[in-house]
Motif scaffolding. Structure first.
Motif, mmCIF file in Angstrom:
data_model
loop_
_atom_site.group_PDB
_atom_site.id
_atom_site.type_symbol
_atom_site.label_atom_id
_atom_site.label_comp_id
_atom_site.label_asym_id
_atom_site.label_seq_id
_atom_site.Cartn_x
_atom_site.Cartn_y
_atom_site.Cartn_z
ATOM 1 N N HIS A 110 34.536 51.673 35.345
ATOM 2 C CA HIS A 110 34.686 51.566 36.891
ATOM 3 C C HIS A 110 35.298 50.577 37.224
ATOM 4 O O HIS A 110 35.794 49.493 36.417
ATOM 5 N N ASP B 125 32.391 42.836 33.929
ATOM 6 C CA ASP B 125 31.904 43.753 34.722
ATOM 7 C C ASP B 125 33.038 44.543 35.895
ATOM 8 O O ASP B 125 32.897 43.953 36.947
ATOM 9 N N ASP B 126 33.532 45.469 35.749
ATOM 10 C CA ASP B 126 33.850 46.042 34.541
ATOM 11 C C ASP B 126 35.560 45.915 34.127
ATOM 12 O O ASP B 126 36.279 46.780 33.966
ATOM 13 N N GLU C 44 30.987 52.296 41.503
ATOM 14 C CA GLU C 44 29.969 52.391 40.595
ATOM 15 C C GLU C 44 28.740 51.590 41.231
ATOM 16 O O GLU C 44 27.657 51.987 41.019
ATOM 17 N N GLU C 45 29.184 50.258 41.458
ATOM 18 C CA GLU C 45 28.295 49.584 42.116
ATOM 19 C C GLU C 45 27.544 49.793 43.135
ATOM 20 O O GLU C 45 26.117 49.410 43.423
ATOM 21 N N ASP D 84 31.349 50.132 30.035
ATOM 22 C CA ASP D 84 30.810 49.223 31.232
ATOM 23 C C ASP D 84 30.439 48.023 30.344
ATOM 24 O O ASP D 84 29.297 47.803 30.032
HETATM 25 ZN ZN LIG Z 1 29.401 47.634 35.592
#
Ligand SMILES: [Zn+2]
Length: 346
Positions: free
Chosen positions: A137, A154-155, A191-192, A219
């Protein structure tokens, strides 16, 4: 007497079935032959800690403002990725030139602006309609209370791993060692805020999902968690054996042959309370019965904090983990048979 007789007949049937199953598993395990051993290592070795570090210091710099979905920093991030692939002469799968898959505002949670997945692609030389997806992501938490959440691990770590793997596969192709099957490098957004980018892709796939042989999702692979401070040569693998036993054994064999990283399956336990199998983008593929592996270093003290910065990444380890994923991908796209699926999500 009769009851006992029936019971023992059942027992017999039961144990036969069990033997058969374990024999089948053993057969899968022993049928795996790694392809192109010398070649794969030559190209894996083009993935270097120096280049990973250069990319990551840029990608997780303050200029990218924590890459919040739909915001200025995320737009900068997708432009950065697009420019990278253009410079490397790695095309997009949409008319060669359209790297962005735009996700409209209406698809996203309220208050989120339209956003983009970034897609880069290497066409297979023999079976181009079968595709492996390698994903990470591209977004993160943005800026909160004036603090930038750089999201180096991340990430950013997964993002730069994709960049380096794509470059290695492209170099191989240029030199006559192109993958038999196609590879999609999929940088998913949002994604988050709930795995929205991967959800959108699987609802609007560029390659039919039934032709998608597997998803390797990354990830966070640049750090070391508390459990491994003494022995940092590890990575958590989640999901590898859920849908395809063959995938699990390929992954094991590639690692045991070339890298000897401690593959930690702690979070793969079906009853694991963290439920990581369901918590990153691979799950949107797994739910369509596409085999997945999720590569993950576990959480650490800077997880989802402004202090997740590039100076804290272990670049040697990031390189090694990236090479493992690269060599696993190489096997999946180059082996004779398409990866077999032997289980389904209920
Ligand atoms: Zn992540």
């Amino acid at each position: 007497m009769k009851i006992v007789y029936i019971l023992s007949a059942f027992t017999l049937v039961g144990s036969c079935a069990e033997t058969k199953y374990s024999t089948k598993i053993e057969n899968i395990k022993h049928s795996i032959h790694l392809t192109d051993s010398t070649t794969v290592i030559n190209y894996a070795n083009t993935i270097t800690s120096e280049e990973l570090s250069t990319h990551l210091y840029t990608y997780s710099s303050n200029d990218f403002l924590g890459r919040a979905t739909g915001e200025k920093g995320q737009k900068k991030a997708v432009q950065f990725l697009k420019s990278y692939y253009q410079n490397e002469h790695i095309v997009s799968p949409i008319n060669d030139t359209i790297y962005f898959q735009t996700i409209p505002k209406s698809f996203l949670p309220d208050g989120t602006n339209a956003t983009e997945n970034v897609l880069a692609y290497i066409k297979g030389t023999e079976i181009p309609n079968e595709v492996l997806i390698i994903s990470a992501h591209l977004d993160h938490e943005g800026v909160k209370d004036g603090e930038i959440y750089n999201g180096a691990d991340d990430d950013g770590s997964g993002t730069v791993a994709l960049m380096e793997m794509a470059q290695a596969f492209k170099k191989a192709k240029n030199e006559g060692h192109g993958p038999k099957r196609s590879i999609l490098f999929l940088h998913v957004t949002a994604e988050e805020i709930g795995l929205q980018g991967s959800l959108y892709y699987t609802e609007h796939p560029v390659f039919k999902l039934e032709n998608t042989i597997a998803n390797l999702n990354i990830d966070m692979i640049g750090r070391i968690d508390k459990a491994h401070t003494e022995e940092p040569n590890y990575v958590y693998l989640i999901g590898a054996d859920r849908l395809s036993k063959e995938l699990h054994y390929i992954s094991e064999k590639v690692n045991n042959t070339y890298f000897n990283i401690n593959l930690d399956y702690k979070y793969n336990a079906e009853n694991d309370s963290n439920r990581f199998y369901y918590r990153s983008d691979h799950y949107n593929f797994a739910k369509h019965n596409i085999p997945v592996i999720f590569y993950f270093n576990g959480v650490h003290e800077d997880y989802h904090k402004p202090s997740d910065t590039p100076d804290k990444i272990d670049y040697e380890l990031l390189e090694k983990r990236t090479k493992l994923i690269f060599a696993t991908a190489w096997q999946l796209v180059n082996q004779e048979n398409r990866l077999t699926v032997d289980n389904t999500n209920e």
